[in-house]
Design an enzyme around this catalytic site. Structure first.
Site, short mmCIF file in Angstrom:
data_model
loop_
_atom_site.label_atom_id
_atom_site.label_comp_id
_atom_site.label_asym_id
_atom_site.label_seq_id
_atom_site.Cartn_x
_atom_site.Cartn_y
_atom_site.Cartn_z
N GLN A 215 -21.19 12.74 18.42
CA GLN A 215 -22.61 13.09 18.46
C GLN A 215 -23.24 12.60 17.15
OE1 GLN A 215 -23.80 15.12 21.45
NE2 GLN A 215 -21.92 14.01 21.93
N GLY A 256 -29.54 22.44 23.87
CA GLY A 256 -28.49 21.42 23.94
C GLY A 256 -28.90 20.10 23.30
N HIS A 257 -27.92 19.22 23.19
CA HIS A 257 -28.17 17.93 22.53
C HIS A 257 -29.18 17.09 23.32
CE1 HIS A 257 -24.46 16.01 24.76
NE2 HIS A 257 -25.33 16.52 25.59
N ASN A 258 -29.97 16.33 22.57
CA ASN A 258 -30.98 15.40 23.11
C ASN A 258 -32.19 16.09 23.72
OD1 ASN A 258 -29.12 13.35 22.46
ND2 ASN A 258 -28.27 13.36 24.53
N SER A 276 -30.48 17.04 27.14
CA SER A 276 -31.50 16.08 27.58
C SER A 276 -32.60 16.70 28.41
CB SER A 276 -30.84 14.92 28.34
OG SER A 276 -29.89 14.26 27.52
#
Length: 373
Positions: A215, A256-258, A276
């Site tokens: 990441q 969460g990521h993004n 995302s």
């Protein structure tokens, strides 16, 4: 009503000061020199307290209050005892909050344990880190290499600021927080125990197990964001996780990521956004909302508490349920299910099923409660 000792910087105001601050119109004969030193609900207020009324159900309490001053609309002004300095204003709760902010400035963000500027004994600051004027670093905090902390910011006890992290001016990072791989704007508040910038949940699964995906993105938090206690914001995979200006995230939330969250959004406690997800400006997510990956929640949309979102939500829509859908359809389904469940062996249907439909305001966002002000 504040308990003595928790807010040592509390300041006093006169009724005249409150009039000047809020623009309220005092009742004829109101004592503008009367000192107001605290806030209290109508039923507990004394001569030095300010209270407010905004709802009909508290009219009887207003008639018996001993408050020194009350903010109220024109509708209720005549109910207050003659001893009360009545301050008439169209939006009494907003005026009450303005006074609260003036009386208790230290209640607006986490504060230093010792209330002193500078680096406290027991804190560790790497020689290459840059601390602007007026920065406070409490005991046990660690600031890594080449980190930058802006003017007037607070790093709370046992917080960890990772290498190269940038934190803007007048921020407050609460006790026990960890901030890595992040760039944070001005006037950002992060309450105790929150973790920002840890790696996102990314794996490739196969018959041999789960292979971790690096990441390599960041977390970018814009100005005036507030993040509640115990929340987590993962850094992006190959792009940044972004929190837009003025957004407020409650306690125990997972981003969460993004994810890209727009400006002035509200995300209430225990909500979770998978990777995302895009949340557009001014959207509201009620408590325990869950969103699957790659979903877009449109501008100004509202999601009721415990919604589980499996499809894109249109701008301005009000959705709820599992799976989340328009409020109208969700309520119809709930009513239909309750009617089916209420049928007895003769097939009769309970006429009251519709009355048990969900409330139209089910977001979990706190509304002003007169009795708890």
């Amino acid at each position: 009503m504040s308990e003595s000792g928790f807010f040592l910087d509390a300041v006093g105001l006169s009724v005249g000061d409150i009039v000047a601050l809020t623009g309220a119109t005092p009742r004829d004969g109101a004592d503008l020199s009367r000192a107001i030193s605290d806030l209290a609900p109508l039923d507990r207020a004394g001569i030095a307290d300010l209270s407010f009324i905004a709802e009909t159900k508290y009219a009887g309490v207003l008639a018996a209050t001993q408050a020194g001053a009350v903010l109220t609309t024109e509708r209720f002004a005549h109910l207050a005892p003659e001893s009360v300095a009545v301050l008439r204003i169209a939006k009494p709760y907003e005026a009450f909050v303005a006074v609260a902010r003036r009386l208790y400035p230290s209640a607006l963000r986490p504060t230093s344990l010792f209330g002193t500027l500078g680096v406290a004994p027991g804190a560790v600051v790497h020689p290459s880190a840059k601390l602007a004027a007026g920065v406070t670093v409490d005991p046990g905090a660690v600031i890594g290499p080449r980190a930058e902390i802006g003017k007037g910011s607070l790093i709370g006890a046992n917080a960890v600021i990772g290498p190269h992290v940038k934190i803007g001016a007048d921020c407050a990072i609460g006790a026990g927080c960890t901030v890595t791989h992040s760039e944070i704007g001005d006037r950002v508040i992060v309450h105790p125990g929150s973790q920002i910038g840890q790696d996102g949940f990314g794996y490739i699964s196969s018959a041999n197990g789960h292979t971790k995906v690096p990441q390599i993105g960041r977390v970018v938090i814009h100005d005036d964001v507030e993040i509640g206690a115990g929340s987590n914001i993962d850094r992006g995979g190959m792009r940044d996780t972004v929190i837009g200006q003025g957004t407020k995230i409650d306690n125990l939330c997972q981003i969460g990521h993004n994810c890209v969250i727009g400006r002035h959004c509200i995300i209430v406690a225990q909500s979770g956004l998978s990777g995302s997800v895009t949340v557009e400006d001014f959207a509201v997510l009620g408590a325990r909302t869950g969103v699957i990956p790659h979903i877009t929640i449109g501008k100004g949309a509202m999601l009721a508490s415990r919604s589980t979102v499996y499809s894109n939500v249109p701008a301005g829509a009000v959705w709820g349920g599992f799976p989340a859908q328009s409020k109208r359809q969700w309520m119809r389904e709930v009513v239909a299910l309750r009617q089916l469940a209420a049928r007895d062996h003769d097939g009769r249907t309970a006429a009251s099923a519709e009355a048990a439909a969900p409330s139209s305001d089910a977001t979990g966002v706190d509304q002003p409660d007169q009795a708890a002000s």
